[in-house]
Motif scaffolding. Structure first.
Motif, mmCIF file in Angstrom:
data_model
loop_
_atom_site.group_PDB
_atom_site.id
_atom_site.type_symbol
_atom_site.label_atom_id
_atom_site.label_comp_id
_atom_site.label_asym_id
_atom_site.label_seq_id
_atom_site.Cartn_x
_atom_site.Cartn_y
_atom_site.Cartn_z
ATOM 1 N N ILE A 29 77.149 91.192 -64.666
ATOM 2 C CA ILE A 29 77.468 89.764 -64.478
ATOM 3 C C ILE A 29 78.212 89.236 -65.695
ATOM 4 N N VAL A 30 77.763 89.573 -66.884
ATOM 5 C CA VAL A 30 78.445 89.153 -68.107
ATOM 6 C C VAL A 30 79.880 89.696 -68.120
ATOM 7 N N ALA A 31 80.061 90.949 -67.758
ATOM 8 C CA ALA A 31 81.401 91.538 -67.718
ATOM 9 C C ALA A 31 82.296 90.775 -66.738
ATOM 10 N N ASN A 32 81.757 90.399 -65.588
ATOM 11 C CA ASN A 32 82.537 89.637 -64.607
ATOM 12 C C ASN A 32 82.921 88.264 -65.143
ATOM 13 N N ILE A 33 81.981 87.596 -65.797
ATOM 14 C CA ILE A 33 82.279 86.288 -66.389
ATOM 15 C C ILE A 33 83.346 86.436 -67.469
ATOM 16 N N ASN A 34 83.252 87.504 -68.258
ATOM 17 C CA ASN A 34 84.239 87.729 -69.318
ATOM 18 C C ASN A 34 85.641 87.959 -68.746
ATOM 19 N N ILE A 35 85.730 88.584 -67.593
ATOM 20 C CA ILE A 35 87.035 88.770 -66.945
ATOM 21 C C ILE A 35 87.640 87.413 -66.592
ATOM 22 N N ILE A 36 86.826 86.545 -66.030
ATOM 23 C CA ILE A 36 87.297 85.203 -65.655
ATOM 24 C C ILE A 36 87.691 84.426 -66.914
ATOM 25 N N THR A 37 86.926 84.576 -67.974
ATOM 26 C CA THR A 37 87.260 83.922 -69.240
ATOM 27 C C THR A 37 88.623 84.397 -69.736
ATOM 28 N N GLY A 38 88.858 85.689 -69.650
ATOM 29 C CA GLY A 38 90.159 86.244 -70.056
ATOM 30 C C GLY A 38 91.303 85.715 -69.209
ATOM 31 N N GLN A 39 91.062 85.569 -67.907
ATOM 32 C CA GLN A 39 92.095 85.010 -67.033
ATOM 33 C C GLN A 39 92.414 83.570 -67.431
ATOM 34 N N SER A 40 91.391 82.803 -67.766
ATOM 35 C CA SER A 40 91.603 81.416 -68.195
ATOM 36 C C SER A 40 92.357 81.376 -69.523
ATOM 37 N N GLN A 41 91.971 82.247 -70.433
ATOM 38 C CA GLN A 41 92.628 82.308 -71.743
ATOM 39 C C GLN A 41 94.112 82.640 -71.576
ATOM 40 N N ALA A 42 94.422 83.535 -70.664
ATOM 41 C CA ALA A 42 95.813 83.947 -70.454
ATOM 42 C C ALA A 42 96.691 82.813 -69.926
#
Length: 187
Positions: A29-42
Motif C-alpha cells: 500500500i505504501v509503495a502504491n501511494i508513493n507511485i501516486i506521489t511521484g505522479q503528482s510531483q512530476a
C-alpha cells in the motif's frame, strides 16, 4: 477537440469497478501511494510552466495543459487500480504498519497540495479563456472522487491513526475544492 479523448478516458476510469482481491501488505500500500506521489510531483514542472500562451496552446493540444490533464488522468487510473487491488484487505493491527501508511499518505497530500496550489495560482492568468477551465475542472472532479474513495478505504485499514489520516484527507479535499473552483468558469 483534443481533450475529448482525455476526458473520455477519465470517465471510463471513474466507472471501473472493484472485485475482491487478496490481502495487501502495508508495504504494498505504501509503495502504491508513493507511485501516486511521484505522479503528482512530476506534474509540478508543467504546472509551473503555465503562462499566458498556455491557453491558446491548449486549444490546439499543445503546451502544459494537455500534459497536466493527461497526468491527472493517469493518477485517476492509478488510484482506481489501487482501490481495486485493496479490495478484501483487512484492517491492520500493527501500529508501525498503520503509521507507515499514514506517513506515505501525508507525503502524498503535501506533494499534491503543492501541485494544486500551483494550478490555483496560475488560474488567474487564464481568466479570459473560458475554454480551458472546464476540462481542467472536470479532470479535477474525477481526481477528487477517486482520492476520496481511496482515502475512505485507507482510513478503514488504519484504525489506530484514523483521526490524523482523516485530517489529512480533509485538508486535501479543501485544496482540491479550491482548484476546482479556480477552473470552473463563472456563468
Amino acid at each position: 477537440m483534443h481533450f475529448t479523448k482525455i476526458l473520455s478516458a477519465v470517465s471510463s476510469a471513474a466507472l471501473f469497478t472493484s472485485t475482491g482481491m487478496a490481502q495487501m501488505t502495508a508495504h504494498q500500500i505504501v509503495a502504491n501511494i508513493n507511485i501516486i506521489t511521484g505522479q503528482s510531483q512530476a506534474l509540478q514542472a508543467p504546472a509551473n510552466s503555465i503562462n499566458i500562451l498556455s491557453g491558446p496552446l491548449f486549444l490546439i493540444g499543445q503546451g502544459p495543459f494537455p500534459q497536466i490533464v493527461i497526468g491527472f488522468t493517469q493518477i485517476v487510473n492509478t488510484v482506481t487500480n489501487d482501490i481495486t487491488a485493496m479490495a478484501g484487505t483487512q484492517p491492520f493491527s500493527v501500529l508501525s504498519d498503520e503509521q507507515s501508511i499514514l506517513d506515505a499518505f501525508t507525503t502524498f497530500v503535501t506533494v499534491h497540495q503543492e501541485l494544486l496550489n500551483i494550478l490555483i495560482g496560475k488560474s488567474g492568468i487564464l481568466n479570459d479563456l473560458p475554454l480551458i477551465g472546464p476540462p481542467v475542472a472536470q479532470v479535477l472532479r474525477s481526481l477528487e472522487a477517486v482520492v476520496d474513495t481511496i482515502a475512505f478505504n485507507l482510513v478503514d485499514l488504519v484504525p489506530d491513526v484514523a483521526a490524523p489520516f482523516t485530517s489529512q484527507k480533509n485538508s486535501l479535499d479543501v485544496t482540491i475544492g479550491l482548484a476546482i473552483t479556480a477552473y470552473t468558469p463563472v456563468v
